[in-house]
Design a protein around this motif. Structure first.
Motif, PDB file in Angstrom:
ATOM      1  N   CYS A   1      10.021 -12.477   4.264  1.00 42.84           N
ATOM      2  CA  CYS A   1      11.258 -12.544   3.465  1.00 42.84           C
ATOM      3  C   CYS A   1      10.943 -12.777   1.995  1.00 42.84           C
ATOM      4  N   ARG A   2      10.001 -13.659   1.706  1.00 45.97           N
ATOM      5  CA  ARG A   2       9.617 -13.946   0.323  1.00 45.97           C
ATOM      6  C   ARG A   2       9.052 -12.691  -0.341  1.00 45.97           C
ATOM      7  N   GLN A   3       8.174 -11.973   0.360  1.00 47.27           N
ATOM      8  CA  GLN A   3       7.578 -10.762  -0.204  1.00 47.27           C
ATOM      9  C   GLN A   3       8.643  -9.690  -0.413  1.00 47.27           C
ATOM     10  N   THR A   4       9.530  -9.518   0.552  1.00 48.92           N
ATOM     11  CA  THR A   4      10.601  -8.535   0.447  1.00 48.92           C
ATOM     12  C   THR A   4      11.477  -8.817  -0.772  1.00 48.92           C
ATOM     13  N   GLU A   5      11.867 -10.080  -0.944  1.00 53.58           N
ATOM     14  CA  GLU A   5      12.725 -10.447  -2.073  1.00 53.58           C
ATOM     15  C   GLU A   5      12.036 -10.181  -3.405  1.00 53.58           C
ATOM     16  N   ARG A   6      10.763 -10.514  -3.494  1.00 53.97           N
ATOM     17  CA  ARG A   6      10.027 -10.284  -4.747  1.00 53.97           C
ATOM     18  C   ARG A   6       9.935  -8.795  -5.069  1.00 53.97           C
ATOM     19  N   LEU A   7       9.670  -7.990  -4.058  1.00 52.87           N
ATOM     20  CA  LEU A   7       9.585  -6.550  -4.277  1.00 52.87           C
ATOM     21  C   LEU A   7      10.943  -5.985  -4.689  1.00 52.87           C
ATOM     22  N   LYS A   8      11.998  -6.395  -3.998  1.00 59.47           N
ATOM     23  CA  LYS A   8      13.347  -5.915  -4.332  1.00 59.47           C
ATOM     24  C   LYS A   8      13.732  -6.296  -5.753  1.00 59.47           C
ATOM     25  N   SER A   9      13.320  -7.493  -6.200  1.00 65.25           N
ATOM     26  CA  SER A   9      13.659  -7.943  -7.554  1.00 65.25           C
ATOM     27  C   SER A   9      12.968  -7.092  -8.620  1.00 65.25           C
TER      28      SER A   9
ATOM     29  N   GLY B   1      12.688  -3.800  -8.142  1.00 64.01           N
ATOM     30  CA  GLY B   1      13.214  -2.453  -7.951  1.00 64.01           C
ATOM     31  C   GLY B   1      12.503  -1.646  -6.883  1.00 64.01           C
ATOM     32  N   ILE B   2      11.668  -2.293  -6.092  1.00 64.57           N
ATOM     33  CA  ILE B   2      10.952  -1.602  -5.010  1.00 64.57           C
ATOM     34  C   ILE B   2      11.776  -1.738  -3.735  1.00 64.57           C
ATOM     35  N   SER B   3      12.216  -0.612  -3.210  1.00 60.77           N
ATOM     36  CA  SER B   3      13.085  -0.655  -2.037  1.00 60.77           C
ATOM     37  C   SER B   3      12.302  -0.392  -0.758  1.00 60.77           C
ATOM     38  N   LEU B   4      12.751  -1.058   0.295  1.00 65.42           N
ATOM     39  CA  LEU B   4      12.201  -0.836   1.629  1.00 65.42           C
ATOM     40  C   LEU B   4      13.250  -0.091   2.437  1.00 65.42           C
ATOM     41  N   ILE B   5      12.846   0.986   3.064  1.00 62.38           N
ATOM     42  CA  ILE B   5      13.730   1.753   3.924  1.00 62.38           C
ATOM     43  C   ILE B   5      13.164   1.667   5.329  1.00 62.38           C
ATOM     44  N   ASN B   6      13.940   1.077   6.229  1.00 62.75           N
ATOM     45  CA  ASN B   6      13.464   0.831   7.597  1.00 62.75           C
ATOM     46  C   ASN B   6      12.138   0.077   7.587  1.00 62.75           C
ATOM     47  N   GLY B   7      12.018  -0.905   6.704  1.00 64.69           N
ATOM     48  CA  GLY B   7      10.830  -1.745   6.644  1.00 64.69           C
ATOM     49  C   GLY B   7       9.627  -1.117   5.962  1.00 64.69           C
ATOM     50  N   LYS B   8       9.827   0.051   5.342  1.00 66.16           N
ATOM     51  CA  LYS B   8       8.713   0.745   4.697  1.00 66.16           C
ATOM     52  C   LYS B   8       8.998   1.012   3.222  1.00 66.16           C
ATOM     53  N   ILE B   9       7.934   0.988   2.448  1.00 61.87           N
ATOM     54  CA  ILE B   9       7.994   1.344   1.034  1.00 61.87           C
ATOM     55  C   ILE B   9       7.434   2.751   0.909  1.00 61.87           C
ATOM     56  N   ARG B  10       8.154   3.605   0.205  1.00 54.74           N
ATOM     57  CA  ARG B  10       7.670   4.979   0.012  1.00 54.74           C
ATOM     58  C   ARG B  10       6.518   4.958  -0.990  1.00 54.74           C
TER      59      ARG B  10
END
Length: 107
Positions: A80-88, A90-99
């Motif tokens: 969750c911490r890593q996901t939030e940092r990436l989203k902040s 502008g890096i989006s995860l789609i179905n748990g994956k980063i393009r």
């Protein structure tokens, strides 16, 4: 006497590469290893990053696995911490994956 002050440890090489990953981009464990001159040492990258202090300024969250996924278990606090940092950034995860095509760092 061994003078290793001019020869960085493999951990220092990893830290130097991770520090260079720009905001809004990611690198894979293998890519970090390769750029650090540590061919076939992707696992060492993961091990080194797992030992960072919790309050580190190093952008560890920008390092993901070769499938474009976060390596922590999906229900973990670290995930969750890593996901939030990436989203902040502008890096989006789609179905748990980063393009990787869109977000991989190309130094």
């Amino acid at each position: 006497m061994n003078d290793t002050s001019n020869n960085p440890s493999y951990q220092e090489k990893i830290w130097q590469i991770v520090a260079m990953i720009p905001e809004g981009k990611v690198a894979t464990y293998g890519q970090v290893a390769e750029l650090a001159g540590l061919t076939n040492m992707a696992r060492a990258v993961g091990r080194t990053l797992s030992q960072l202090p919790k309050d580190t300024q190093l952008p560890w969250h920008r390092v993901i696995n070769a499938q474009g996924k976060i390596s922590f278990p999906q229900d973990s606090e670290a995930y969750c911490r890593q996901t939030e940092r990436l989203k902040s950034e502008g890096i989006s995860l789609i179905n748990g994956k980063i393009r990787l095509k869109d977000f991989r760092w190309q130094p």
